[in-house]
Design a protein around this motif. Structure first.
Motif, PDB file in Angstrom:
ATOM      1  N   ASN A 156      -4.267  47.572  46.258  1.00  0.00           N
ATOM      2  CA  ASN A 156      -3.191  46.926  47.009  1.00  0.00           C
ATOM      3  C   ASN A 156      -3.139  45.442  46.646  1.00  0.00           C
ATOM      4  O   ASN A 156      -3.940  44.954  45.848  1.00  0.00           O
ATOM      5  N   SER A 157      -2.209  44.721  47.240  1.00  0.00           N
ATOM      6  CA  SER A 157      -2.047  43.312  46.879  1.00  0.00           C
ATOM      7  C   SER A 157      -1.294  42.580  47.978  1.00  0.00           C
ATOM      8  O   SER A 157      -0.171  42.942  48.309  1.00  0.00           O
ATOM      9  N   LEU A 158      -1.934  41.529  48.532  1.00  0.00           N
ATOM     10  CA  LEU A 158      -1.301  40.717  49.568  1.00  0.00           C
ATOM     11  C   LEU A 158      -1.301  39.227  49.196  1.00  0.00           C
ATOM     12  O   LEU A 158      -1.005  38.389  50.042  1.00  0.00           O
ATOM     13  N   HIS A 159      -1.615  38.915  47.961  1.00  0.00           N
ATOM     14  CA  HIS A 159      -1.817  37.507  47.605  1.00  0.00           C
ATOM     15  C   HIS A 159      -0.651  36.947  46.797  1.00  0.00           C
ATOM     16  O   HIS A 159       0.004  37.663  46.047  1.00  0.00           O
ATOM     17  N   ASN A 160      -0.405  35.653  46.962  1.00  0.00           N
ATOM     18  CA  ASN A 160       0.584  34.956  46.143  1.00  0.00           C
ATOM     19  C   ASN A 160      -0.069  33.857  45.297  1.00  0.00           C
ATOM     20  O   ASN A 160       0.610  33.136  44.579  1.00  0.00           O
ATOM     21  N   GLN A 161      -1.401  33.741  45.405  1.00  0.00           N
ATOM     22  CA  GLN A 161      -2.158  32.830  44.563  1.00  0.00           C
ATOM     23  C   GLN A 161      -3.285  33.617  43.901  1.00  0.00           C
ATOM     24  O   GLN A 161      -3.606  34.728  44.327  1.00  0.00           O
ATOM     25  N   ALA A 162      -3.865  33.043  42.847  1.00  0.00           N
ATOM     26  CA  ALA A 162      -4.943  33.738  42.148  1.00  0.00           C
ATOM     27  C   ALA A 162      -5.757  32.737  41.341  1.00  0.00           C
ATOM     28  O   ALA A 162      -5.349  31.590  41.139  1.00  0.00           O
ATOM     29  N   ILE A 163      -6.891  33.197  40.871  1.00  0.00           N
ATOM     30  CA  ILE A 163      -7.806  32.341  40.111  1.00  0.00           C
ATOM     31  C   ILE A 163      -7.198  31.966  38.763  1.00  0.00           C
ATOM     32  O   ILE A 163      -6.679  32.830  38.045  1.00  0.00           O
ATOM     33  N   ASP A 164      -7.274  30.696  38.430  1.00  0.00           N
ATOM     34  CA  ASP A 164      -6.860  30.183  37.129  1.00  0.00           C
ATOM     35  C   ASP A 164      -8.116  29.896  36.318  1.00  0.00           C
ATOM     36  O   ASP A 164      -8.615  30.759  35.609  1.00  0.00           O
ATOM     37  N   ARG A 165      -8.662  28.683  36.443  1.00  0.00           N
ATOM     38  CA  ARG A 165      -9.913  28.348  35.759  1.00  0.00           C
ATOM     39  C   ARG A 165     -11.075  28.932  36.548  1.00  0.00           C
ATOM     40  O   ARG A 165     -11.202  28.702  37.750  1.00  0.00           O
ATOM     41  N   VAL A 166     -11.906  29.707  35.864  1.00  0.00           N
ATOM     42  CA  VAL A 166     -13.008  30.394  36.533  1.00  0.00           C
ATOM     43  C   VAL A 166     -14.166  29.427  36.753  1.00  0.00           C
ATOM     44  O   VAL A 166     -14.495  28.615  35.888  1.00  0.00           O
ATOM     45  N   GLY A 167     -14.780  29.504  37.939  1.00  0.00           N
ATOM     46  CA  GLY A 167     -15.862  28.610  38.313  1.00  0.00           C
ATOM     47  C   GLY A 167     -17.144  28.849  37.536  1.00  0.00           C
ATOM     48  O   GLY A 167     -17.321  29.881  36.863  1.00  0.00           O
TER      49      GLY A 167
END
Length: 223
Positions: A156-167
């Motif tokens: 499923n999916s409820l997000h409108n943001q996501a990881i760009d540069r990985v920590g």
């Protein structure tokens, strides 16, 4: 043998559904849920693992950027969950970050986020849904892939943001059809995973339940 205590973080009010479903998963695997809310002194709490639940976007100040969109932020929750994540990292506690929990974990490790995914989607819908209608592609050889035991599954999916540069020390362990990061993990830890989807709403699926089972097993092995 004593039951491991699993801290479940969230906002001061609301979020009954995610909290309840995570609690059900925790109890399913024989552990004790501990609801942790903003304003509590975590130094007075005893817990053996952490689940950071989903919710509002995290404030971009936490990864040293200016806001590009203006959603509703929850600064007291950001403060609480930052402290809980830092505590888990320092003590080596098993941790599962769900949606905003994955994003905040990444930020605490020095990563950043895409603040709006609409322009990044070409092969997947931007529609948010609790139903498993989107495709997950685990990275071969990752802990997550070995746990899910599949090369592809539905989420499923409820997000409108996501990881760009990985920590720092995090590796991408799954993406979607658009190449957007859907999971990260730290292979140097017994269990440190952040997922962008909501496995707590997919407990009917044994594959999704394994995320909670593995978290609790890692906590039990520390007792």
């Amino acid at each position: 043998m004593s039951k491991p205590v699993i801290a479940i973080t969230g906002p001061r009010r609301g979020a009954f559904g995610p909290r309840f479903m995570v609690s059900c998963a925790v109890r399913w695997y024989g552990a004790t849920p501990l609801q942790v809310r903003p304003g509590e002194d975590i130094t007075e709490l005893r817990y053996d693992a952490v689940v950071v639940t989903g919710g509002h976007d995290i404030d971009p100040v936490l990864y040293a950027e200016e806001p590009e969109v203006h959603p509703k932020y929850d600064p007291e929750r950001d403060t609480l969950e930052s402290a809980v994540i830092d505590d888990a990292l320092i003590r080596g506690l098993p941790l599962l970050g769900i949606c905003r929990g994955a994003q905040l974990l990444n930020a605490r490790r020095g990563g950043n986020l895409f603040q709006d995914l609409k322009s990044k989607r070409q092969l997947t819908s931007n529609r948010r849904t609790l139903l498993p209608l989107k495709t997950l592609l685990p990275e071969s050889g990752s802990y997550l892939a070995n746990l899910l035991r599949t090369e592809r599954c539905r989420i499923n999916s409820l997000h409108n943001q996501a990881i760009d540069r990985v920590g720092t020390d995090l590796l991408v362990s799954a993406r979607d059809l658009d190449g957007i990061v859907q999971a990260v993990e730290d292979p140097g830890r017994a269990f440190l995973i952040g997922v962008q989807w909501h496995p707590e709403f997919l407990l009917f699926n044994g594959r999704q339940r394994r995320l909670f089972g593995a978290l609790i097993q890692a906590a039990r092995e520390r007792l």
